[in-house]
Design an enzyme around this catalytic site. Structure first.
Site, PDB file in Angstrom:
ATOM      1  CE  LYS A 194      14.175   2.261 -56.232  1.00  0.00           C
ATOM      2  NZ  LYS A 194      13.710   1.901 -54.886  1.00  0.00           N
ATOM      3  CE  LYS A 247      11.028   4.547 -57.156  1.00  0.00           C
ATOM      4  NZ  LYS A 247      11.018   3.898 -55.873  1.00  0.00           N
TER       5      LYS A 247
HETATM    6  C1  PBG Z   1      13.279   2.390 -51.510  1.00  0.00           C
HETATM    7  C2  PBG Z   1      12.339   3.183 -52.313  1.00  0.00           C
HETATM    8  C3  PBG Z   1      12.623   4.437 -52.834  1.00  0.00           C
HETATM    9  C4  PBG Z   1      11.481   4.880 -53.480  1.00  0.00           C
HETATM   10  C5  PBG Z   1      10.517   3.875 -53.351  1.00  0.00           C
HETATM   11  N1  PBG Z   1      11.063   2.821 -52.636  1.00  0.00           N
HETATM   12  C6  PBG Z   1      13.827   5.287 -52.704  1.00  0.00           C
HETATM   13  C7  PBG Z   1      15.142   4.723 -52.935  1.00  0.00           C
HETATM   14  O1  PBG Z   1      15.323   3.728 -53.639  1.00  0.00           O
HETATM   15  O2  PBG Z   1      16.075   5.286 -52.364  1.00  0.00           O
HETATM   16  C8  PBG Z   1      11.370   6.207 -54.152  1.00  0.00           C
HETATM   17  C9  PBG Z   1      10.030   6.740 -54.429  1.00  0.00           C
HETATM   18  C10 PBG Z   1       9.993   8.168 -54.743  1.00  0.00           C
HETATM   19  O3  PBG Z   1      11.022   8.878 -54.877  1.00  0.00           O
HETATM   20  O4  PBG Z   1       8.875   8.662 -54.879  1.00  0.00           O
HETATM   21  N2  PBG Z   1      13.239   1.046 -51.532  1.00  0.00           N
END
Ligand code: PBG
Length: 322
Positions: A194, A247
């Site tokens: 991520k 991601k």
């Molecule tokens: C946070 C989380 C995020 C997303 C999913 N879980 C945002 C972040 O890490 O700030 C993002 C998903 C998206 O942008 O569609 N744990």
């Protein structure tokens, strides 16, 4: 000429026969945003045509998705400010909105595969995915809470937990926690690679979860790195992840492919909020054909190697593929 590749593109029948990648509704996970209250369906301004629903409306939504052929939902809840603290205490509330939602959805649609987000940011007064001590996100204290959170979701009936926090060692800790609590069938979809991405912007609007100070670069990955992604993914598989995730998706298609070649577990990709917003905005201005952009983009993510795709285009895909 001996080789004439255009032969296989001659008409739509032969093109269909040799098509390498096919999209199906089985490929998709529907992210859902749940808020406290009743009869609420509010559009998220930076995610056009995507909504936050109260639990009653969520059940209705899940029913419609299930009837249309969608087999999995990924739950996120919006926690009111007054319930937020540094330790994410509300995340462990057995009667919290997440726990209630899991129970109600599994009760109404037992075959809908329910995945849940495990991270502290929606519950954190700092908007960070972990506990903050002296402006630092502390790892081991955080994974202790994440483990309890995952067990609490399993207890409520979640089929799979999806840790999205990027702390070190959390997959192993959660797997062990689930085993000790007797949840041998609860899976883990790890957000393994991520990245610290600008494309999460609309999501943070949806949950009001933007970090209050600093950024997430001490835990989410540097977008410049590829080898590190493989390291993260392999660690998660060793620690017991059932599915690994990359991601965001579009700017990381090379990572999806490399991960797919590297590991022997299903690979998912999160087609994130900002990626959705970009297509919606361009289509709104008449700069892109919306439906073609949705299909081509989604196809690209699958072709890159994603077995599963979490996407906000779920309703469009039902219309286009159903
Ligand atoms: C946070 C989380 C995020 C997303 C999913 N879980 C945002 C972040 O890490 O700030 C993002 C998903 C998206 O942008 O569609 N744990």
């Amino acid at each position: 000429m001996i080789n004439r590749p255009r032969i296989l593109r001659h008409n739509s029948s032969i093109r269909a026969l040799v098509q390498e990648t096919k999209l199906s509704l089985d490929d998709f996970i529907a992210p859902l945003f749940i808020v406290e209250g009743e009869r609420i369906k509010e559009e998220i301004s930076s995610l056009p045509n995507y909504f936050r629903h109260s639990l009653d409306k969520t059940i209705q939504e899940v029913g419609e998705l299930y009837a249309a052929g969608i087999k999995s939902v990924l739950l996120f809840v919006k926690c009111p400010d007054e319930k937020k603290d540094n330790e994410g205490t509300e995340a462990l509330n057995p009667d919290g909105l997440m726990q209630q939602s899991i129970k109600a959805i599994k009760n109404a649609y037992p075959d809908m595969y329910v995945m849940t987000d495990v991270a502290l940011d929606p519950y954190s007064s700092f908007g960070h995915d972990g506990i903050v001590v002296d402006q630092q996100i502390v790892n081991d204290e955080t994974i202790a809470v994440l483990t309890k959170m995952a067990v609490s979701h399993a207890h409520a009936g979640a089929d799979m937990v999806a840790p999205s926090d990027m702390m070190d060692g959390r997959i192993g800790a959660i797997r062990t926690g689930l085993e000790h609590a007797g949840y041998h069938q609860t899976g883990i979809m790890a957000y393994s690679a991520k990245y610290a991405s600008c494309f999460y912007g609309p999501f943070r609007d949806a949950l009001d979860s933007a970090p209050g100070f600093g950024d997430k670069k001490t835990y989410q990955m540097n977008p410049a790195n590829r080898i590190e992604a493989i390291r993260e993914v392999k660690l998660d598989v060793e620690e017991g992840a059932d599915i690994v995730m990359v991601k965001p998706a579009l700017a990381y298609l090379d990572i999806i492919r490399e991960v797919k070649n590297e590991v022997k577990v299903p690979v998912s990709a999160y087609h994130v909020s900002g990626e959705y917003a970009m297509i919606k905005a361009a289509a709104e201005r008449g700069w892109l054909n919306h439906d073609q952009a949705v299909l081509e983009t989604t196809m690209g993510i699958k072709r890159a190697g994603a077995d599963l795709i979490a996407t906000y285009f779920i309703r469009d895909l039902i219309r286009l593929l159903g």
